[in-house]
Scaffold this motif. Structure first.
Motif, PDB file in Angstrom:
ATOM      1  N   ILE A  16       0.740  -1.196   0.065  1.00 18.10           N
ATOM      2  CA  ILE A  16      -0.041   0.294   0.003  1.00 18.10           C
ATOM      3  C   ILE A  16       0.902   1.132  -0.099  1.00 18.10           C
ATOM      4  N   HIS A  17       1.973   1.429   1.054  1.00 18.88           N
ATOM      5  CA  HIS A  17       2.757   2.338   0.917  1.00 18.88           C
ATOM      6  C   HIS A  17       3.400   2.628  -0.470  1.00 18.88           C
ATOM      7  N   ASN A  18       4.026   1.669  -1.241  1.00 22.31           N
ATOM      8  CA  ASN A  18       4.584   1.880  -2.403  1.00 22.31           C
ATOM      9  C   ASN A  18       3.279   2.474  -3.498  1.00 22.31           C
ATOM     10  N   TYR A  19       2.324   1.682  -3.592  1.00 20.19           N
ATOM     11  CA  TYR A  19       1.129   2.430  -4.462  1.00 20.19           C
ATOM     12  C   TYR A  19       0.919   3.947  -4.087  1.00 20.19           C
ATOM     13  N   VAL A  20       0.639   4.249  -2.813  1.00 20.38           N
ATOM     14  CA  VAL A  20       0.597   5.701  -2.595  1.00 20.38           C
ATOM     15  C   VAL A  20       1.659   6.565  -2.915  1.00 20.38           C
ATOM     16  N   TYR A  21       2.831   6.215  -2.542  1.00 15.54           N
ATOM     17  CA  TYR A  21       4.149   7.040  -3.057  1.00 15.54           C
ATOM     18  C   TYR A  21       4.001   7.194  -4.429  1.00 15.54           C
ATOM     19  N   ILE A  22       4.165   6.011  -5.207  1.00 13.29           N
ATOM     20  CA  ILE A  22       4.029   6.224  -6.766  1.00 13.29           C
ATOM     21  C   ILE A  22       2.790   6.995  -7.242  1.00 13.29           C
ATOM     22  N   TYR A  23       1.644   6.672  -6.614  1.00 15.69           N
ATOM     23  CA  TYR A  23       0.221   7.499  -7.374  1.00 15.69           C
ATOM     24  C   TYR A  23       0.081   8.746  -6.769  1.00 15.69           C
ATOM     25  N   SER A  24       0.693   9.218  -5.642  1.00 12.94           N
ATOM     26  CA  SER A  24       0.552  10.533  -5.189  1.00 12.94           C
ATOM     27  C   SER A  24       1.616  11.443  -5.811  1.00 12.94           C
ATOM     28  N   LYS A  25       2.544  10.930  -6.836  1.00  7.60           N
ATOM     29  CA  LYS A  25       3.493  11.622  -7.579  1.00  7.60           C
ATOM     30  C   LYS A  25       4.629  12.088  -6.466  1.00  7.60           C
ATOM     31  N   GLY A  26       4.695  11.101  -5.308  1.00  5.91           N
ATOM     32  CA  GLY A  26       5.756  11.748  -4.290  1.00  5.91           C
ATOM     33  C   GLY A  26       5.290  12.304  -3.320  1.00  5.91           C
ATOM     34  N   ASN A  27       4.215  12.829  -3.167  1.00  8.05           N
ATOM     35  CA  ASN A  27       3.698  13.697  -1.987  1.00  8.05           C
ATOM     36  C   ASN A  27       3.541  13.068  -0.865  1.00  8.05           C
ATOM     37  N   ILE A  28       3.247  11.671  -0.618  1.00  6.37           N
ATOM     38  CA  ILE A  28       3.212  10.865   0.668  1.00  6.37           C
ATOM     39  C   ILE A  28       3.939   9.894   0.378  1.00  6.37           C
ATOM     40  N   GLY A  29       4.727   9.547   1.338  1.00  3.53           N
ATOM     41  CA  GLY A  29       5.441   8.174   1.389  1.00  3.53           C
ATOM     42  C   GLY A  29       6.986   8.214   1.183  1.00  3.53           C
ATOM     43  N   LYS A  30       7.736   9.490   1.697  1.00  4.18           N
ATOM     44  CA  LYS A  30       9.129   9.492   1.492  1.00  4.18           C
ATOM     45  C   LYS A  30       9.853   8.570   2.386  1.00  4.18           C
ATOM     46  N   THR A  31       9.231   7.782   3.458  1.00  2.00           N
ATOM     47  CA  THR A  31       9.989   7.137   4.326  1.00  2.00           C
ATOM     48  C   THR A  31       8.885   5.838   4.485  1.00  2.00           C
ATOM     49  N   ILE A  32       9.461   4.663   4.719  1.00  2.00           N
ATOM     50  CA  ILE A  32       8.767   3.454   5.614  1.00  2.00           C
ATOM     51  C   ILE A  32       9.489   3.209   6.705  1.00  2.00           C
ATOM     52  N   PHE A  33       8.880   2.878   7.664  1.00  2.00           N
ATOM     53  CA  PHE A  33       9.708   2.093   8.628  1.00  2.00           C
ATOM     54  C   PHE A  33      10.982   2.941   9.401  1.00  2.00           C
ATOM     55  N   GLY A  34      10.916   4.275   9.184  1.00  2.00           N
ATOM     56  CA  GLY A  34      11.836   5.319   9.359  1.00  2.00           C
ATOM     57  C   GLY A  34      12.939   5.401   8.211  1.00  2.00           C
ATOM     58  N   ARG A  35      12.710   4.591   7.054  1.00  2.00           N
ATOM     59  CA  ARG A  35      13.941   4.597   6.425  1.00  2.00           C
ATOM     60  C   ARG A  35      13.482   5.501   5.083  1.00  2.00           C
ATOM     61  N   PRO A  36      14.445   6.117   4.461  1.00  2.00           N
ATOM     62  CA  PRO A  36      14.099   7.165   3.306  1.00  2.00           C
ATOM     63  C   PRO A  36      13.685   6.362   1.982  1.00  2.00           C
ATOM     64  N   CYS A  37      12.944   6.723   1.354  1.00  2.00           N
ATOM     65  CA  CYS A  37      12.505   5.687   0.087  1.00  2.00           C
ATOM     66  C   CYS A  37      12.598   6.884  -1.273  1.00  2.00           C
ATOM     67  N   LEU A  38      13.079   6.013  -2.360  1.00  2.00           N
ATOM     68  CA  LEU A  38      12.812   6.701  -3.531  1.00  2.00           C
ATOM     69  C   LEU A  38      12.084   5.984  -4.508  1.00  2.00           C
ATOM     70  N   ILE A  39      11.604   6.685  -5.566  1.00  2.00           N
ATOM     71  CA  ILE A  39      10.999   6.024  -6.767  1.00  2.00           C
ATOM     72  C   ILE A  39      11.865   5.809  -7.867  1.00  2.00           C
ATOM     73  N   LEU A  40      12.220   4.636  -8.281  1.00  2.00           N
ATOM     74  CA  LEU A  40      13.041   4.475  -9.605  1.00  2.00           C
ATOM     75  C   LEU A  40      12.514   4.321 -10.611  1.00  2.00           C
ATOM     76  N   PHE A  41      12.735   4.977 -11.607  1.00  2.00           N
ATOM     77  CA  PHE A  41      12.143   4.817 -12.735  1.00  2.00           C
ATOM     78  C   PHE A  41      13.078   4.253 -13.798  1.00  2.00           C
ATOM     79  N   SER A  42      12.935   2.839 -14.256  1.00  2.00           N
ATOM     80  CA  SER A  42      13.972   2.274 -15.176  1.00  2.00           C
ATOM     81  C   SER A  42      13.100   1.938 -16.345  1.00  2.00           C
TER      82      SER A  42
END
Length: 144
Positions: A16-42
């Protein structure tokens, strides 16, 4: 039973976190369990289509380290194969996007980054490494 249920709940939360982070266009979800997250476009190694993955990272200067743990499975994650074939990529942290080139690291540099990444993940990557015979790859995304 409770341990298995906890794993499923954790997996569902991450999904759910990954879905929200991607589809909120990065607005929600920069961290998970205290760890920073990025969205990789490959670019898909086989399809040539854009692929998106949410990954934990560690930053030093203009280098961002990501881990191809794939949860300790026997095969590397799909994004790893995508970056090996097409190392020019993009990633996003929050709403900010970066162009980068992916480079797999080895030897002493690998050891240094592995220690940092495993510490950030509370020993989780070492746990994953014990589950598989492959050497879990570390990739640096260097801003171009």
């Amino acid at each position: 039973m409770i341990k298995t249920l906890n794993l499923y709940v954790r997996f569902l939360f991450i999904y759910i976190h990954n879905y929200v982070y991607i589809y909120s266009k990065g607005n929600i979800g920069k961290t998970i369990f205290g760890r920073p997250c990025l969205i990789l476009f490959s670019t898909g190694a086989k399809t040539g289509k854009e692929r998106k993955n949410v990954l934990a990272y560690l930053r030093e200067n203009d280098s961002f380290c990501i881990v191809g743990s794939n949860g300790g499975r026997e095969k590397n994650p799909g994004w790893y194969h995508n970056l090996k074939k097409n190392p020019d990529c993009e990633f996003q942290i929050g709403r900010k996007k970066y162009l980068s080139k992916a480079i797999q690291i080895h030897d002493d540099e690998y050891i240094e980054w592995w220690k940092k990444m495993d510490h950030m993940n509370d020993g989780g990557y070492t746990s994953y490494q014990k589950r598989t015979e492959r050497k879990i790859p570390l990739i640096l995304l260097n801003i171009t």
